[in-house]
Design a protein around this motif. Structure first.
Motif, short mmCIF file in Angstrom:
data_model
loop_
_atom_site.label_atom_id
_atom_site.label_comp_id
_atom_site.label_asym_id
_atom_site.label_seq_id
_atom_site.Cartn_x
_atom_site.Cartn_y
_atom_site.Cartn_z
N UNK A 67 0.85 -1.19 0.00
CA UNK A 67 0.00 0.00 0.00
C UNK A 67 0.89 1.24 0.00
N UNK A 68 1.92 1.22 0.86
CA UNK A 68 2.82 2.38 0.96
C UNK A 68 3.54 2.62 -0.37
N UNK A 69 3.87 1.54 -1.08
CA UNK A 69 4.61 1.71 -2.34
C UNK A 69 3.68 1.99 -3.52
N UNK A 70 2.68 1.13 -3.70
CA UNK A 70 1.87 1.18 -4.93
C UNK A 70 0.77 2.24 -4.89
N UNK A 71 0.23 2.49 -3.69
CA UNK A 71 -0.93 3.37 -3.62
C UNK A 71 -0.58 4.73 -3.00
N UNK A 72 0.72 5.08 -3.06
CA UNK A 72 1.11 6.30 -2.34
C UNK A 72 0.50 7.57 -2.95
N UNK A 73 0.19 7.52 -4.26
CA UNK A 73 -0.36 8.72 -4.90
C UNK A 73 -1.89 8.73 -4.94
N UNK A 74 -2.48 7.74 -4.35
CA UNK A 74 -3.95 7.65 -4.38
C UNK A 74 -4.54 8.47 -3.22
N UNK A 75 -5.69 9.12 -3.47
CA UNK A 75 -6.27 9.96 -2.42
C UNK A 75 -6.63 9.12 -1.18
N UNK A 118 -7.84 5.08 -0.63
CA UNK A 118 -6.90 4.15 0.02
C UNK A 118 -7.57 3.52 1.26
N UNK A 119 -8.26 4.36 1.97
CA UNK A 119 -8.94 3.89 3.18
C UNK A 119 -10.01 2.84 2.84
N UNK A 120 -10.75 3.12 1.79
CA UNK A 120 -11.80 2.19 1.37
C UNK A 120 -11.19 0.84 0.96
N UNK A 121 -10.07 0.92 0.24
CA UNK A 121 -9.43 -0.33 -0.20
C UNK A 121 -8.95 -1.16 1.00
N UNK A 152 -11.76 -2.97 2.27
CA UNK A 152 -12.05 -4.13 1.41
C UNK A 152 -11.16 -5.30 1.83
N UNK A 153 -9.91 -5.01 2.18
CA UNK A 153 -9.01 -6.10 2.62
C UNK A 153 -9.53 -6.72 3.92
N UNK A 154 -10.06 -5.90 4.82
CA UNK A 154 -10.68 -6.47 6.05
C UNK A 154 -11.81 -7.42 5.65
N UNK A 155 -12.62 -6.99 4.69
CA UNK A 155 -13.74 -7.82 4.23
C UNK A 155 -13.22 -9.14 3.67
N UNK A 156 -12.14 -9.06 2.90
CA UNK A 156 -11.62 -10.29 2.27
C UNK A 156 -11.02 -11.23 3.30
N UNK A 157 -10.46 -10.65 4.37
CA UNK A 157 -9.95 -11.52 5.45
C UNK A 157 -11.11 -12.27 6.09
N UNK A 158 -12.27 -11.60 6.19
CA UNK A 158 -13.45 -12.28 6.76
C UNK A 158 -13.95 -13.39 5.83
N UNK A 159 -13.84 -13.13 4.51
CA UNK A 159 -14.20 -14.19 3.55
C UNK A 159 -13.31 -15.41 3.79
N UNK A 209 -18.96 -4.04 2.89
CA UNK A 209 -17.70 -3.40 3.30
C UNK A 209 -18.00 -2.36 4.39
N UNK A 210 -17.44 -2.61 5.57
CA UNK A 210 -17.58 -1.64 6.67
C UNK A 210 -16.55 -0.55 6.46
N UNK A 211 -17.02 0.68 6.38
CA UNK A 211 -16.09 1.78 6.05
C UNK A 211 -15.29 2.28 7.25
N UNK A 212 -15.56 1.70 8.43
CA UNK A 212 -14.79 2.15 9.60
C UNK A 212 -13.75 1.10 10.01
N UNK A 213 -13.36 0.22 9.07
CA UNK A 213 -12.45 -0.87 9.43
C UNK A 213 -11.20 -0.85 8.57
N UNK A 214 -10.33 0.11 8.77
CA UNK A 214 -9.17 0.17 7.88
C UNK A 214 -7.92 -0.49 8.49
N UNK A 215 -8.07 -1.19 9.60
CA UNK A 215 -6.89 -1.81 10.21
C UNK A 215 -6.64 -3.21 9.68
#
Ligand code: 6YU
Length: 497
Positions: free
Chosen positions: A157-165, A169-172, A175-182, A328-334
């Motif tokens: 994320x730090x490397x590839x998405x550094x220029x993304x707003x 980035x937060x939403x993505x 999404x990773x939290x959601x995929x971990x639940x899957x 996708x829960x939008x308050x779960x970016x950890x």
């Protein structure tokens, strides 16, 4: 060959049935299954929601192709739809991740654009695929899959998405939290932090796009059972203890003690109880107890909970071509896959729904998926409470305050006393040796005692297809073959004295 040895099979799930079928066909005259419940099938369990056929347990044939014995049997019994039988379907190699058409909804009540989500999904799937290579590399820098995913994703994320707003980035990350639940649901684990990275790659997929049984998975059980003698199974007969090394008895080396005090002597017993049951009851189930190395493997292997919550609607709120819905829960970016306050927010662990197809058969029915301790807590709630929470959830994610489910029904695998969870996964510190230990008969090799007194089958004893119906079936055949080879080798129909 006609064999007089007496074989008792504990458990009438697919592995127990498969073992019995093989032994009976090979000429074993005295085969008996003792089943704790009033039914056959175990975790293959079909039910109804209104007039719709639904699966409470196993859902799909994973990898329906020639190498999959469940597919071959289902085809032979005429239980599958034409689509599933085509060579194209059998040839599709999706490595356990079917390319279903998704819809994404967020906790702020909006439908998300799939294009905004794909980069996160792509990164996640690549990391999961990398994660399965550690086994062949012999060791790992991270103990569990969860740590590996988080640490690698943070770096990328730090490397590839550094220029993304920041918002995207937060939403993505959500999404990773959601995929971990899957993945928790796929692995039947409480959290991906409990799935060992070293053994993660042991699981093998088969080619073929996953398919279902239009008339219910239990059709397979019914067909197999119809080929066995009708008095082979004794229902409602839980086994309390398997006494092996039974030197006092002259004829038989194993004595099976049932809950109702009945005692049954046998030459061999094939134990097929689920790993969840074994973890809980091993100390009373075997006398003498299991050898330490086997016990350690029982403890190291994981057995978690994955439950379904079926929800039926009058009309769909998802797209006509949609096959899976992600919430996708939008308050779960950890990049978290565990809910901190289970009682208040257990529902946040539900990753979303699969859509039952075709619509002509099922109407508008969704199958929600929830794993872990959150799922176990859900089982303690009343049907009304679950329905209420599901209604609130769907209203929030669709932004439509009037959506109301017509019917809700959920499974309860953790509180099933004969299963104690859903299916197995390799826990932290697990290796291929643990699965070898699981399937090793007692007494162990090198002993001078009568061999093959206690044999072990069941999904958790398959070296690479654990957690599946085909894996379980193959273990039943494997243990039956072990006995068949033993009696072929001593070429006598009499049990050894
Ligand atoms: C599959 C799928 N599927 C969903 C859910 C569940 C499971 N599985 P059994 O338990 O059947 O039999 C034991 C018997 O013993 C039983 O009858 C007991 O009553 C009895 N017993 C216990 N104690 C006793 C005692 N003391 N005395 C006498 N009797 C006793 N598999 O192929 N496709 O879609 C799913 C799913 C909610 C709960 C599943 C699926 C798992 C199978 O159901 C299961 O393995 C077999 O039925 C077990 O048969 P058995 O004979 O061993 O035991 C990449 C990667 C990662 C790796 N994982 C990916 C794989 C994904 C697995 N997916 C599962 C998903 C779903 C949705």
């Amino acid at each position: 060959m006609s064999v007089n040895a007496k074989v008792v099979i504990v458990g009438c799930g697919i592995s127990g049935i498969a073992a019995a079928q093989r032994l009976v066909n090979a000429g074993f005259q005295h085969v008996q299954i003792l089943e704790a419940t009033a039914r056959s099938g175990g975790r293959v369990k079909t039910g109804t929601l209104g007039d719709k056929i639904i699966e409470i347990g196993a859902n799909w044939i994973h990898g329906p192709s020639e190498e999959n014995p469940v597919f071959c049997l289902a085809r032979q019994y005429g239980l599958l739809e034409p689509d599933a039988l085509t060579p194209e379907n059998q040839a599709m190699d999706v490595e356990g991740h079917p390319p279903w058409v998704p819809n994404f909804f967020s906790s702020s009540g909006r439908k998300l654009n799939a294009e905004d989500i794909y980069p996160a999904q792509e990164m996640f799937l690549e990391l999961m695929s990398e994660g399965s290579k550690f086994e062949s590399q012999g060791g790992e820098p991270w103990a569990c899959v969860g740590d590996f995913i988080r640490s690698e994703a943070e770096q990328q994320v730090a490397e590839k998405w550094k220029d993304i707003d920041a918002a995207t980035r937060c939403l993505r990350l959500c999404v990773i939290s959601n995929m971990l639940k899957v993945e928790c649901c796929v692995n039947g684990a409480h959290s991906m932090d409990e799935v060992g990275l070293g053994a993660y790659g042991l699981y093998k997929t088969l080619p073929g796009l996953d398919c279902t049984f239009p008339g219910g998975y239990e059709g397979l059980i019914k067909n197999l059972m119809s080929e066995l003698p009708s008095d082979l199974v004794t229902y409602n007969r839980p086994v309390r203890c398997v006494h092996w090394n039974n030197t006092e008895k002259e004829d038989n080396s194993v004595m099976i003690e049932c809950d109702d005090e009945k005692k049954i002597a046998a030459d061999h017993v094939i134990v097929t109880v689920p790993l969840g049951y074994l973890k809980k009851h091993h100390s009373t189930l075997f006398s003498p107890p299991l050898p330490l190395h086997k016990l350690h493997s029982v403890e190291r292997l994981g057995f978690g909970t994955n439950n379904k919550i079926y929800v039926e609607f009058d009309s769909p709120w998802w797209d006509a071509d949609c096959e899976v819905i992600y919430l996708v829960w939008e308050d779960e970016d950890g990049m978290l896959d565990q809910v901190p306050d289970v009682q208040r927010s257990w529902i946040k662990k539900l990753f979303g729904f699969t859509v039952l197809k075709p619509t002509e058969r099922y109407g508008h029915v969704l199958c929600g998926w929830i794993a872990g301790h959150e799922s176990e807590y859900m089982e303690t709630l009343s049907e009304q409470e679950v329905t209420h929470t599901m209604t609130q959830l769907i209203r929030r994610f669709t932004g439509n305050p009037t959506v109301t489910p017509r019917r809700v029904l959920h499974s309860q695998w953790f509180h099933d006393p004969w299963t104690c969870g859903s299916y197995s996964y390799p826990g932290k510190g697990c290796s291929a040796q643990d699965l070898e230990n699981m399937m090793e008969p007692l007494p162990t090799k090198g002993s001078l005692l009568q061999p093959l007194q206690v044999l072990f089958a069941g999904e958790a004893t398959h070296p690479c297809y654990y957690s599946t119906v085909h894996g379980a079936l193959l273990t039943g055949w494997r243990e039956a073959d072990r006995l068949i080879s033993h009696y072929s080798a001593i070429s006598t129909s009499e049990p050894p004295k």
